[in-house]
Design an enzyme around this catalytic site. Sequence first.
Site, PDB file in Angstrom:
ATOM      1  N   ARG A 125       0.816  -1.234   0.000  1.00 43.55           N
ATOM      2  CA  ARG A 125       0.000   0.000   0.000  1.00 43.55           C
ATOM      3  C   ARG A 125       0.842   1.272   0.000  1.00 43.55           C
ATOM      4  O   ARG A 125       0.415   2.331   0.445  1.00 43.55           O
ATOM      5  CB  ARG A 125      -0.974   0.030   1.181  1.00 43.55           C
ATOM      6  CG  ARG A 125      -2.000  -1.065   1.134  1.00 43.55           C
ATOM      7  CD  ARG A 125      -3.270  -0.676   1.865  1.00 43.55           C
ATOM      8  NE  ARG A 125      -4.224  -1.759   1.817  1.00 43.55           N
ATOM      9  CZ  ARG A 125      -4.357  -2.672   2.776  1.00 43.55           C
ATOM     10  NH1 ARG A 125      -3.613  -2.601   3.860  1.00 43.55           N
ATOM     11  NH2 ARG A 125      -5.239  -3.625   2.649  1.00 43.55           N
ATOM     12  N   LYS A 147       4.082  11.429 -11.118  1.00 42.24           N
ATOM     13  CA  LYS A 147       3.163  10.696 -11.999  1.00 42.24           C
ATOM     14  C   LYS A 147       3.784   9.343 -12.314  1.00 42.24           C
ATOM     15  O   LYS A 147       4.924   9.272 -12.798  1.00 42.24           O
ATOM     16  CB  LYS A 147       2.947  11.454 -13.315  1.00 42.24           C
ATOM     17  CG  LYS A 147       1.931  12.565 -13.219  1.00 42.24           C
ATOM     18  CD  LYS A 147       1.632  13.098 -14.608  1.00 42.24           C
ATOM     19  CE  LYS A 147       0.644  14.233 -14.558  1.00 42.24           C
ATOM     20  NZ  LYS A 147       0.421  14.832 -15.898  1.00 42.24           N
ATOM     21  N   GLU A 189      11.409  17.565 -24.360  1.00 36.36           N
ATOM     22  CA  GLU A 189      10.775  17.845 -23.063  1.00 36.36           C
ATOM     23  C   GLU A 189      11.484  18.995 -22.336  1.00 36.36           C
ATOM     24  O   GLU A 189      10.913  19.595 -21.433  1.00 36.36           O
ATOM     25  CB  GLU A 189      10.769  16.587 -22.179  1.00 36.36           C
ATOM     26  CG  GLU A 189       9.935  15.423 -22.717  1.00 36.36           C
ATOM     27  CD  GLU A 189       8.452  15.485 -22.332  1.00 36.36           C
ATOM     28  OE1 GLU A 189       7.939  16.598 -22.102  1.00 36.36           O
ATOM     29  OE2 GLU A 189       7.816  14.414 -22.295  1.00 36.36           O
ATOM     30  N   LYS A 231       9.387  22.705 -13.202  1.00 37.59           N
ATOM     31  CA  LYS A 231       8.406  21.648 -12.935  1.00 37.59           C
ATOM     32  C   LYS A 231       8.053  21.582 -11.452  1.00 37.59           C
ATOM     33  O   LYS A 231       6.890  21.393 -11.097  1.00 37.59           O
ATOM     34  CB  LYS A 231       8.912  20.284 -13.430  1.00 37.59           C
ATOM     35  CG  LYS A 231       7.887  19.191 -13.192  1.00 37.59           C
ATOM     36  CD  LYS A 231       8.018  18.006 -14.089  1.00 37.59           C
ATOM     37  CE  LYS A 231       6.869  17.020 -13.809  1.00 37.59           C
ATOM     38  NZ  LYS A 231       6.937  15.812 -14.614  1.00 37.59           N
ATOM     39  N   GLU A 241      -2.944  17.815 -10.754  1.00 37.25           N
ATOM     40  CA  GLU A 241      -3.366  18.296 -12.072  1.00 37.25           C
ATOM     41  C   GLU A 241      -4.860  18.616 -12.122  1.00 37.25           C
ATOM     42  O   GLU A 241      -5.586  18.160 -12.999  1.00 37.25           O
ATOM     43  CB  GLU A 241      -2.999  17.290 -13.177  1.00 37.25           C
ATOM     44  CG  GLU A 241      -2.984  17.933 -14.567  1.00 37.25           C
ATOM     45  CD  GLU A 241      -2.443  17.006 -15.651  1.00 37.25           C
ATOM     46  OE1 GLU A 241      -1.290  16.577 -15.533  1.00 37.25           O
ATOM     47  OE2 GLU A 241      -3.191  16.739 -16.599  1.00 37.25           O
ATOM     48  N   ARG A 245      -1.121  22.348 -13.907  1.00 41.86           N
ATOM     49  CA  ARG A 245      -0.141  21.297 -14.220  1.00 41.86           C
ATOM     50  C   ARG A 245      -0.392  20.745 -15.627  1.00 41.86           C
ATOM     51  O   ARG A 245       0.530  20.253 -16.285  1.00 41.86           O
ATOM     52  CB  ARG A 245      -0.194  20.163 -13.182  1.00 41.86           C
ATOM     53  CG  ARG A 245       0.853  19.099 -13.457  1.00 41.86           C
ATOM     54  CD  ARG A 245       1.066  18.122 -12.329  1.00 41.86           C
ATOM     55  NE  ARG A 245       2.047  17.113 -12.733  1.00 41.86           N
ATOM     56  CZ  ARG A 245       2.623  16.245 -11.928  1.00 41.86           C
ATOM     57  NH1 ARG A 245       2.326  16.241 -10.648  1.00 41.86           N
ATOM     58  NH2 ARG A 245       3.511  15.384 -12.390  1.00 41.86           N
ATOM     59  N   ASN A 249       1.602  19.261 -20.310  1.00 35.61           N
ATOM     60  CA  ASN A 249       1.250  18.306 -21.364  1.00 35.61           C
ATOM     61  C   ASN A 249       1.288  18.934 -22.747  1.00 35.61           C
ATOM     62  O   ASN A 249       0.745  18.361 -23.705  1.00 35.61           O
ATOM     63  CB  ASN A 249      -0.145  17.725 -21.105  1.00 35.61           C
ATOM     64  CG  ASN A 249      -0.180  16.910 -19.834  1.00 35.61           C
ATOM     65  OD1 ASN A 249       0.759  16.185 -19.536  1.00 35.61           O
ATOM     66  ND2 ASN A 249      -1.245  17.035 -19.065  1.00 35.61           N
ATOM     67  N   HIS A 252       1.503  16.764 -25.783  1.00 33.56           N
ATOM     68  CA  HIS A 252       1.360  15.363 -25.379  1.00 33.56           C
ATOM     69  C   HIS A 252       0.073  14.710 -25.873  1.00 33.56           C
ATOM     70  O   HIS A 252       0.047  13.492 -26.063  1.00 33.56           O
ATOM     71  CB  HIS A 252       1.446  15.233 -23.851  1.00 33.56           C
ATOM     72  CG  HIS A 252       2.850  15.339 -23.335  1.00 33.56           C
ATOM     73  ND1 HIS A 252       3.632  16.454 -23.528  1.00 33.56           N
ATOM     74  CD2 HIS A 252       3.619  14.464 -22.634  1.00 33.56           C
ATOM     75  CE1 HIS A 252       4.812  16.264 -22.973  1.00 33.56           C
ATOM     76  NE2 HIS A 252       4.835  15.072 -22.421  1.00 33.56           N
ATOM     77  N   HIS A 256       0.841  11.386 -27.598  1.00 34.46           N
ATOM     78  CA  HIS A 256       0.411  10.077 -27.084  1.00 34.46           C
ATOM     79  C   HIS A 256      -0.378   9.311 -28.146  1.00 34.46           C
ATOM     80  O   HIS A 256      -0.252   8.082 -28.268  1.00 34.46           O
ATOM     81  CB  HIS A 256      -0.452  10.257 -25.828  1.00 34.46           C
ATOM     82  CG  HIS A 256       0.349  10.638 -24.617  1.00 34.46           C
ATOM     83  ND1 HIS A 256      -0.222  11.028 -23.425  1.00 34.46           N
ATOM     84  CD2 HIS A 256       1.688  10.693 -24.405  1.00 34.46           C
ATOM     85  CE1 HIS A 256       0.723  11.294 -22.538  1.00 34.46           C
ATOM     86  NE2 HIS A 256       1.890  11.096 -23.104  1.00 34.46           N
ATOM     87  N   HIS A 271       8.977   8.494 -27.264  1.00 37.17           N
ATOM     88  CA  HIS A 271       8.080   9.456 -26.612  1.00 37.17           C
ATOM     89  C   HIS A 271       8.436  10.915 -26.938  1.00 37.17           C
ATOM     90  O   HIS A 271       7.576  11.698 -27.332  1.00 37.17           O
ATOM     91  CB  HIS A 271       8.097   9.217 -25.094  1.00 37.17           C
ATOM     92  CG  HIS A 271       7.268  10.185 -24.325  1.00 37.17           C
ATOM     93  ND1 HIS A 271       5.889  10.141 -24.314  1.00 37.17           N
ATOM     94  CD2 HIS A 271       7.608  11.267 -23.572  1.00 37.17           C
ATOM     95  CE1 HIS A 271       5.425  11.130 -23.571  1.00 37.17           C
ATOM     96  NE2 HIS A 271       6.442  11.828 -23.103  1.00 37.17           N
TER      97      HIS A 271
END
Length: 378
Positions: A125, A147, A189, A231, A241, A245, A249, A252, A256, A271
């Site tokens: 957990r 993330k 990036e 960042k 987000e 935030r 992206n 992205h 993606h 990527h």
Amino acid sequence: MSAEPLHVAVDLAGRPYDILIARGLIAQAGARIAALSPGARVAIVTDETVAGLHLGTLQSALDAAAIAHSAIVMPAGETTKSWAHLGRVVEAILAARLERNDLILAFGGGVIGDLAGFAAAIVRRGMRYVQIPTTLLAQVDSSVGGKTAVNSPHGKNLIGAFHQPALVLADTALLDTLSEREMRAGYAETVKYGLIDQPDMYDWLEAGAWRGIFSGDETRETAVFKACRSKAAVVARDELETGDRALLNLGHTFGHALEQAVGYDPARLIHGEGVSIGMALAHRFSHRLGLIERQDMVRIIRHLDAVGLPTRLQQVPGGVGDAASLLTAIRQDKKVKRGALTFILTRGIGRSFIANDIDPAAIEAFLADELASEASAA
Ligand code: NAD
Ligand code: GLY
């Protein structure tokens, strides 16, 4: 190595952590980890390529601090971000009998960082983990902010959790073994931060700092520092987000969809290359909507071209399918709200903003025109 690493603090209430950046920093990994969690044992999660090049150095640093360690070595590449590999990592951590106060070390690029971070989020957990990013992309972006995810056949990063690392150690010398292509992907990036809201950083990179990042002079550390500082500030004010935030992206949503279109095949697209094409598309779409001056759009795309990054759909070997299939992938984006699309668009260099309620039909028509257009810089 410089005497003191560059330092960025991520100020998250109750869970602050440090990002340390220096050439040769990995030699200090044992001492830094012992200070973070005295007596902890560690499981290193890495990939075959990184293990072959750098695992021995990390293990020596841990030995020097008398830290007990084991290694979990995954195949390299984006397809490792899967349920199956997540299961293997989780079971290996349990088999190593790591306790809740022990540490997982994510030692690799963004694939390993996202995978090991997700494993850390769910084993017992939630366990603490340290990011030791080994690609430019991971040093400027994915190792920071918590993330974590694996991919699904339905889309990229659709299964995951927010789980912040306890420490980030970015050794810029590790990038000396990275291929030119992977460096360029990481650069996409990096320049993204300038395009989002830091025109000064963009100017600095475009004026020549980008070459120093590639050659490995001290510009590299400065660029990683600037990116992480940027960042960290965003993450501290919007960890989950719910607001700005999403600006991170930029490029992205398109990117993606392109990665999914090529089946995450690194021979065709990686990527950062998807992000580069995605950023170029975001700027061209913004120009189509009358938001950004043509000269700014052309300038940015010329810079990406000069660095050697792809900026057009036609540059993806084997193609990316048609506009309708790309739109289907885009509709799985995590920012979709009641069917309406959210894109990061721009009014100029460093003037990106979150555009909600973008009509899917407008995106499909834009992509169809892009696919039909002749290759040109802008
Ligand atoms: P990657 O982890 O696949 O690394 C790229 C390649 O470089 C791999 O083949 C790897 O084995 C190799 N490599 C790594 N370090 C090396 C080194 N020092 N020397 C030589 N080779 C080395 O890919 P990446 O570009 O680092 O990361 C991409 C992933 O990051 C994507 O899955 C993307 O979704 C994710 N990402 C996550 C976030 C986030 O916030 N969590 C942000 C951006 C990207
Ligand atoms: N790379 C996007 C984010 O971390 O939010």
